[in-house]
Design an enzyme around this catalytic site. Structure first.
Site, PDB file in Angstrom:
ATOM      1  CG  ASP A  41      -1.884   2.599  -5.409  1.00 50.89           C
ATOM      2  OD1 ASP A  41      -0.793   3.172  -5.579  1.00 50.89           O
ATOM      3  OD2 ASP A  41      -2.981   3.133  -5.670  1.00 50.89           O
ATOM      4  CB  ALA A  42       3.299   0.840  -1.963  1.00 52.64           C
ATOM      5  CE  LYS A  43      -0.367   6.752  -6.207  1.00 55.55           C
ATOM      6  NZ  LYS A  43      -1.330   5.806  -5.600  1.00 55.55           N
ATOM      7  NE  ARG A  44       6.677   1.785   0.415  1.00 50.43           N
ATOM      8  CZ  ARG A  44       5.484   1.879   1.019  1.00 50.43           C
ATOM      9  NH1 ARG A  44       4.585   2.717   0.562  1.00 50.43           N
ATOM     10  NH2 ARG A  44       5.203   1.123   2.071  1.00 50.43           N
TER      11      ARG A  44
END
Length: 279
Positions: free
Chosen positions: A95-98
């Site tokens: 979960d890094a939402k890049r």
């Protein structure tokens, strides 16, 4: 060739139940566990969660930010947690939402989706709000290495509505546009496509949206945010069979006792499995 993420996820959901447990070692939760807000506390927290549930849940979802805040030593803990979770049989969604463009997006993709990368994960959360086309490097990397993406489409935070519910010139909403792009990515894939959407479990009736994208729907909001497994059919309709409900605090609050963590995850998994089976 590596088996596609969608096929691996479908099998894990069928065998272990469709549950994703978050690994969110924020400061207040470390304190609740009696741990210091430092790298040692971070490592103890992450190791406990992985050892407790990675051999029995379908998916673990570490939130990268809570590791990155400790710098390189925190990222080292994240690398170890990802490797150990995958070795125990869980799929890992980072979960890094890049979200970026061009070579920068390609570098993000290589960081998390290249099978030789230290942080290689089975899937990555990404933001499409520089335009869906900006995700092309991540889509290509995921296809090449058997990984997947979860694209922010209809998130549960109130602020998201001003972008995701906005209506384009052609009359289609932005969130609906993202779902359509994902359906196109997953065309013809069996038993499940590898390109999923993030859709909040707290959003209520979503029957006006076409959630049948032939891909997984990562659904945060179960537990502390107020949604329950029983709410899932009302939100997702027949697409509930492809929903991966995420529970973080609802499980993590039972730590640091590994047995309590395990029991909580198993309860959620069984509740979700029963609800899906009844649809």
């Amino acid at each position: 060739m590596t088996e596609p993420f969608g096929a691996r996820l479908r099998r894990a959901m069928d065998e272990r139940g469709p549950l994703c447990v978050g690994i969110d070692p924020h400061a207040s939760l470390l304190a609740e566990w009696g741990l210091d807000d430092d790298v040692a506390g971070l490592e103890r927290f992450s190791r406990t969660v992985v050892e407790a549930v990675a051999d029995r849940v379908a998916v673990l979802k570490p939130q990268s930010a809570f590791f990155e805040r400790f710098g390189s030593r925190g990222v080292a803990v994240l690398e170890k947690s990802v490797a150990e979770a995958r070795a125990a049989g869980a799929l890992v969604v980072m979960d890094a939402k890049r979200g970026d463009i061009g070579s920068t997006m390609a570098a993000y993709a290589e960081s998390f989706l290249h099978r030789d990368a230290p942080l290689f994960s089975d899937a990555l959360t990404v933001s499409p709000y520089l335009g869906y086309g900006s995700l092309k490097p991540a889509v290509g990397m995921a296809r090449e290495h058997g990984a997947g993406l979860f694209v922010l489409a209809l998130t549960s935070n109130p602020e998201g509505a001003e972008v995701q519910h906005a209506v384009r010139g052609d009359g289609r909403g932005v969130g609906a546009t993202m779902l359509a792009h994902l359906a196109a990515e997953n065309t013809g894939e069996e038993p499940l496509g590898s390109f999923g959407a993030v859709v909040g479990a707290t959003l209520g009736d979503l029957s006006s949206y076409d959630l049948e994208i032939n891909g997984p729907l990562l659904a945060p909001g179960i537990g502390a945010q107020g949604a329950t497994p029983a709410d899932l059919p009302g939100v997702f309709g027949t697409a509930v069979r492809n929903v991966v409900p995420n529970v973080s605090r609802g499980v993590l609050r039972h730590g640091p006792d590994a047995g309590a963590l395990r029991a909580s995850a198993e309860r959620f998994a069984e509740e979700i499995r029963a609800v899906v089976a009844a649809v």
